[in-house]
Design a protein around this motif. Sequence first.
Motif, PDB file in Angstrom:
ATOM      1  N   SER A  77       0.824  -1.208   0.000  1.00 15.56           N
ATOM      2  CA  SER A  77       0.000   0.000   0.000  1.00 15.56           C
ATOM      3  C   SER A  77       0.863   1.264   0.000  1.00 15.56           C
ATOM      4  O   SER A  77       1.982   1.274   0.526  1.00 15.56           O
ATOM      5  CB  SER A  77      -0.938   0.004   1.210  1.00 15.56           C
ATOM      6  N   HIS A  78       0.305   2.334  -0.581  1.00 19.71           N
ATOM      7  CA  HIS A  78       0.954   3.641  -0.573  1.00 19.71           C
ATOM      8  C   HIS A  78       0.696   4.356   0.754  1.00 19.71           C
ATOM      9  O   HIS A  78      -0.287   4.077   1.450  1.00 19.71           O
ATOM     10  CB  HIS A  78       0.408   4.511  -1.711  1.00 19.71           C
ATOM     11  N   SER A 125       2.799   1.600 -10.734  1.00 20.22           N
ATOM     12  CA  SER A 125       2.995   2.308  -9.467  1.00 20.22           C
ATOM     13  C   SER A 125       4.323   3.052  -9.428  1.00 20.22           C
ATOM     14  O   SER A 125       4.530   3.912  -8.561  1.00 20.22           O
ATOM     15  CB  SER A 125       2.914   1.331  -8.287  1.00 20.22           C
ATOM     16  N   ARG A 126       5.208   2.763 -10.366  1.00 20.37           N
ATOM     17  CA  ARG A 126       6.463   3.515 -10.426  1.00 20.37           C
ATOM     18  C   ARG A 126       6.221   4.990 -10.740  1.00 20.37           C
ATOM     19  O   ARG A 126       7.091   5.839 -10.489  1.00 20.37           O
ATOM     20  CB  ARG A 126       7.404   2.901 -11.472  1.00 20.37           C
ATOM     21  N   ASP A 168      -2.080  -2.412  -9.490  1.00 21.82           N
ATOM     22  CA  ASP A 168      -1.163  -1.352  -9.070  1.00 21.82           C
ATOM     23  C   ASP A 168      -1.198  -0.181 -10.042  1.00 21.82           C
ATOM     24  O   ASP A 168      -0.190   0.497 -10.262  1.00 21.82           O
ATOM     25  CB  ASP A 168       0.266  -1.895  -8.939  1.00 21.82           C
ATOM     26  N   SER A 169      -2.373   0.077 -10.595  1.00 25.67           N
ATOM     27  CA  SER A 169      -2.565   1.130 -11.589  1.00 25.67           C
ATOM     28  C   SER A 169      -3.529   2.181 -11.052  1.00 25.67           C
ATOM     29  O   SER A 169      -4.099   2.042  -9.964  1.00 25.67           O
ATOM     30  CB  SER A 169      -3.102   0.520 -12.882  1.00 25.67           C
ATOM     31  N   HIS A 170      -3.733   3.232 -11.843  1.00 30.62           N
ATOM     32  CA  HIS A 170      -4.598   4.343 -11.451  1.00 30.62           C
ATOM     33  C   HIS A 170      -6.063   3.947 -11.363  1.00 30.62           C
ATOM     34  O   HIS A 170      -6.809   4.486 -10.544  1.00 30.62           O
ATOM     35  CB  HIS A 170      -4.426   5.475 -12.470  1.00 30.62           C
ATOM     36  N   ASN A 171      -6.484   3.002 -12.193  1.00 29.40           N
ATOM     37  CA  ASN A 171      -7.871   2.548 -12.177  1.00 29.40           C
ATOM     38  C   ASN A 171      -7.936   1.192 -12.841  1.00 29.40           C
ATOM     39  O   ASN A 171      -7.191   0.927 -13.793  1.00 29.40           O
ATOM     40  CB  ASN A 171      -8.776   3.545 -12.914  1.00 29.40           C
ATOM     41  N   CYS A 176       0.941  -1.158  -4.701  1.00 28.67           N
ATOM     42  CA  CYS A 176       2.353  -0.970  -5.028  1.00 28.67           C
ATOM     43  C   CYS A 176       3.157  -2.154  -4.511  1.00 28.67           C
ATOM     44  O   CYS A 176       2.626  -3.011  -3.787  1.00 28.67           O
ATOM     45  CB  CYS A 176       2.883   0.339  -4.436  1.00 28.67           C
ATOM     46  N   ASN A 177       4.426  -2.198  -4.909  1.00 28.20           N
ATOM     47  CA  ASN A 177       5.371  -3.204  -4.404  1.00 28.20           C
ATOM     48  C   ASN A 177       5.000  -4.633  -4.784  1.00 28.20           C
ATOM     49  O   ASN A 177       5.464  -5.585  -4.150  1.00 28.20           O
ATOM     50  CB  ASN A 177       5.486  -3.094  -2.871  1.00 28.20           C
TER      51      ASN A 177
END
Length: 222
Positions: A8-9, A120-121, A154-157, A184-185
């Motif tokens: 998680s972010h 997520s990068r 792990d994307s925006h949507n 993420c990760n």
Amino acid sequence: MSKLIDLSHTVEDGLVTYKGLPAPIICDYLSREASKSHYEEGTSFQIGKIEMCSNTGTYIDSPFHRYVDGNDLSELPLESVAHLDGVKITIPDAILAIDDSYFFNLELTDKAVLIETNWSRHWNTDLYYEHHPYLTESAATYLKSKGVSLVGIDSHNIDDTRGGARPVHSTLLGADILIVEHMCNLQSLPDKGFYFYAVPVKIKGFGTFPVRTFAQLTEQKN
């Protein structure tokens, strides 16, 4: 001992998760300095305050997010968000539209399916919000047919946001399949051999909320 991997972010003051939605405001409700007058000398506390849209950071979508009669966060059984047998699907960087072919010949029934796109990068940059990887409607329909428990990305949507349609949200949430976005990760996970956790606060009348997503490895990577 099993290993835990954070997926998680971090949520912080001013974070923009989704353009057009307000960023969280994080501040003191009671500062340590102000609290000193309430306690004995040498004793102080901080009580924080946050004003936040539910779609902030890494978050989970329940059926109520899309459907008025769907289960909200308070109605999700713990079994649907904790200790889920997980599988990770790695998508090549150049792929934008992720169709059903990426999920063929895999054991997916009752699994938390996590989709690693490496997007997520770009987190917290302007690039993150544009031309992001997403699932196609055919992929959502296939995942529904396989009886998955949850789908994370792990994307925006998880949907293509260039138009007004949201077929992936509609298909998955309509089948009580939960969605986790902005992960993420995922590169730290093996393809299988882990349990997945994404437990939200138990809030009535909310369909979405940030989660501290993590995986518990059940076997070591080779």
